[in-house]
Design an enzyme around this catalytic site. Structure first.
Site, PDB file in Angstrom:
ATOM      1  N   LYS A  52     -14.602 -20.353  12.656  1.00  0.00           N
ATOM      2  CA  LYS A  52     -13.131 -20.445  12.570  1.00  0.00           C
ATOM      3  C   LYS A  52     -12.727 -21.224  11.320  1.00  0.00           C
ATOM      4  O   LYS A  52     -11.787 -20.867  10.616  1.00  0.00           O
ATOM      5  CB  LYS A  52     -12.564 -21.088  13.842  1.00  0.00           C
ATOM      6  N   GLN A  96     -11.624 -26.104  21.653  1.00  0.00           N
ATOM      7  CA  GLN A  96     -12.663 -25.095  21.898  1.00  0.00           C
ATOM      8  C   GLN A  96     -13.117 -25.136  23.363  1.00  0.00           C
ATOM      9  O   GLN A  96     -13.438 -26.208  23.897  1.00  0.00           O
ATOM     10  CB  GLN A  96     -13.860 -25.349  20.959  1.00  0.00           C
ATOM     11  N   ASP A 119      -4.012 -21.169  20.251  1.00  0.00           N
ATOM     12  CA  ASP A 119      -4.931 -20.420  21.111  1.00  0.00           C
ATOM     13  C   ASP A 119      -4.177 -19.831  22.315  1.00  0.00           C
ATOM     14  O   ASP A 119      -4.769 -19.124  23.126  1.00  0.00           O
ATOM     15  CB  ASP A 119      -6.056 -21.346  21.597  1.00  0.00           C
TER      16      ASP A 119
END
Ligand code: NAP
Length: 295
Positions: A52, A96, A119
């Site tokens: 990422k 994450q 996200d």
């Protein structure tokens, strides 16, 4: 029949190029930036976070990498999120997954400011999909929708079967497909008769990641179905999906490869969400090339 292979890598490259152009256009107003938070020492998570950051670098998004060792108290991670929420130089925050079992994922996600939740896993952003509204869309479901839209897959009235019920993949995708008039069946590890459900799907999405215990074989696929493989299985240094690609490619009408299908689309959606978050926070419009809704 041989299916059209849906080129997630190619499409994600085009999206990245558009994001890069928009990032350059924003220069002087805002430098889009993403902060990632990783807790623990999971090898796969470490790799995903690195990918990422590399992707951010390629399109000119500034990225900051915050890591906490195993055993870090939940409160310490939340403190970092609060600090990033207050920092005007940070436009996007990504925690994450998976988090260590001791942490409440929803308790952590709900602390991310919804405008910075690139996200799309803050309960507010997830909840908006129930009302057919767009907040930030979760990256994997958004990537899947964008692929389906790019290949002009008609969803209206079609039977979609999703094998996954997680909050980052199956549940939001269910809502997004329902909002586009598909009829959706959701399967999981306790589903009875999963083969029967799967083989009745016009659109079959699998995101299990338990190969070889779970493989989508040709018997689970209806002739002409669209097969989206979001599973990631690392075996002997290679990455496989959930689907028996070599056989199913001769039965489906469209199929995603692994690697090169859903994975790169997920990263492209993260870049896009970060750009959108920066443009909203800096109050600078994006060009018409750049629409937020994925389909
Ligand atoms: P997860 O929370 O563990 O979800 C796995 C899902 O699979 C659960 O719903 C689980 O059911 C179901 N499942 C497990 N074994 C099964 C079986 N034998 N039959 C039917 N269903 C079964 O993980 P996740 O975060 O959603 O990720 C799932 C997979 O997608 C992983 O391989 C992950 O690497 C991959 N993934 C890929 C991307 C990408 O960008 N390509 C992004 C996200 C995730 P229960 O709910 O009953 O446990």
């Amino acid at each position: 029949m041989t299916a059209t292979v849906m080129d997630g890598k190619g499409l994600s490259g085009s999206i990245r190029a558009i994001v890069k152009g928009e990032v350059e256009r924003l220069e002087g107003f805002a430098k889009p930036s993403l902060a990632t938070v990783l807790v623990g020492s999971d090898e796969a998570s470490d790799l995903y976070v690195s990918l990422k950051h590399r992707a951010c670098q390629e399109v000119g998004i500034r990225s900051m990498d915050y890591r906490f060792p195993d055993g870090t108290p939940e409160g310490r991670v939340i403190e970092k999120i609060e600090e990033l929420n207050r920092d005007d130089g940070v436009h996007g925050i990504l925690v994450q997954l998976p988090l260590p079992a001791s942490m409440g994922v929803h308790r952590v996600m709900e602390r991310i400011r919804p405008e910075k939740d690139v996200d799309g896993l803050n309960p507010r952003n997830l909840g908006l999909t129930m009302y057919q509204e767009h907040g930030m869309l979760p990256c994997t479901p958004a990537g899947i929708l964008t692929l389906l839209s790019h290949y002009s897959v008609d969803l209206r009235g079609k039977h979609a079967v999703i094998i996954n019920r997680s909050p980052d993949v199956g549940k939001p995708l269910t809502m997004l497909l329902l909002n586009r008039d598909a009829t959706v069946t959701v399967c999981h590890s306790k589903t009875i008769g999963i083969n029967g459900h799967a083989s009745s799907a016009d659109i079959l999405v699998s995101a299990v990641g338990c190969r070889p215990d779970f493989i989508v074989g040709e018997g689970m696929v209806k002739t002409g179905a669209v097969v989206i493989d979001a599973g990631t299985n690392r075996i002997g240094g290679r990455v496989y999906g959930d689907v028996d690609f070599e056989r199913v490619v001769h039965k489906a009408s469209y199929i995603t490869p692994v690697p090169g299908g859903v994975g790169p689309m997920t990263v492209a959606m993260l870049l896009r969400n970060t750009l959108v978050a920066a443009s909203i926070q800096a109050r600078v419009g994006l060009s018409d090339l750049f629409t937020y809704a994925p389909a």
